[in-house]
Design a protein around this motif. Structure first.
Motif, short mmCIF file in Angstrom:
data_model
loop_
_atom_site.label_atom_id
_atom_site.label_comp_id
_atom_site.label_asym_id
_atom_site.label_seq_id
_atom_site.Cartn_x
_atom_site.Cartn_y
_atom_site.Cartn_z
N UNK A 34 0.82 -1.22 0.00
CA UNK A 34 0.00 0.00 0.00
C UNK A 34 0.85 1.26 0.00
N UNK A 35 1.96 1.25 0.74
CA UNK A 35 2.86 2.41 0.76
C UNK A 35 3.52 2.59 -0.61
N UNK A 36 3.88 1.48 -1.25
CA UNK A 36 4.47 1.55 -2.59
C UNK A 36 3.49 2.14 -3.59
N UNK A 37 2.24 1.73 -3.52
CA UNK A 37 1.22 2.27 -4.42
C UNK A 37 1.03 3.75 -4.19
N UNK A 38 1.02 4.17 -2.93
CA UNK A 38 0.85 5.60 -2.61
C UNK A 38 2.03 6.42 -3.12
N UNK A 39 3.25 5.95 -2.86
CA UNK A 39 4.43 6.69 -3.30
C UNK A 39 4.61 6.65 -4.82
N UNK A 40 4.20 5.57 -5.46
CA UNK A 40 4.27 5.52 -6.92
C UNK A 40 3.33 6.55 -7.53
N UNK A 41 2.15 6.68 -6.96
CA UNK A 41 1.23 7.72 -7.42
C UNK A 41 1.80 9.11 -7.21
N UNK A 42 2.43 9.34 -6.07
CA UNK A 42 3.06 10.64 -5.79
C UNK A 42 4.21 10.90 -6.76
N UNK A 43 5.06 9.89 -6.98
CA UNK A 43 6.20 10.05 -7.89
C UNK A 43 5.72 10.32 -9.31
N UNK A 44 4.66 9.65 -9.74
CA UNK A 44 4.13 9.86 -11.09
C UNK A 44 3.46 11.23 -11.22
#
Length: 130
Positions: A34-44
């Protein structure tokens, strides 16, 4: 707020599915997923546009294929930040980012159905013969 949660869920689902397809991608817990999905959205949303602007000449020379490299780099960046999210190498991230994008588009078509969706086919005109 619901749209944000839906995007986050779609990204998490895509990452989870990709971890089964590619053996070089792993998550140690649901929290890391879940943290990876959140940070991937932020990075994108924040970092990726800046990198795209800085690499416009390279993207133009490669006919846009360098955008695939940028997607892989965003995935690698997130894997270095999030403990419990591991990617074995660049090529795993490269092909996984393609699958994540395709899965996100496919699932998003069902979640975000709207009147002006690109894949809607206009109704045929009645009484008009071609």
């Amino acid at each position: 707020m619901m749209e944000f949660l839906a995007h986050w869920g779609i990204t998490a689902l895509s990452l989870w599915i990709v971890s089964f397809i590619f053996h070089g991608i792993s998550f140690t817990s649901k929290k890391s997923l879940l943290l990876s999905a959140l940070l991937l959205g932020f990075a994108n949303a924040v970092i990726r546009p800046v990198i795209i602007i800085l690499t416009i000449p390279l993207t133009l020379i490669s006919f846009g294929f360098f955008l695939l490299v940028i997607n892989a780099l965003m995935l690698l960046l997130v894997s270095t930040i999030v403990p419990g999210f591991k990617i074995s190498g660049f090529w795993t991230a490269f092909f996984a980012s393609i699958v994540i994008t395709l899965l996100g588009l496919f699932v998003g078509m069902f979640v975000f159905q709207s009147e002006d969706h690109l894949l809607n086919v206009p109704p045929a005109h009645q009484g008009v013969m071609i």
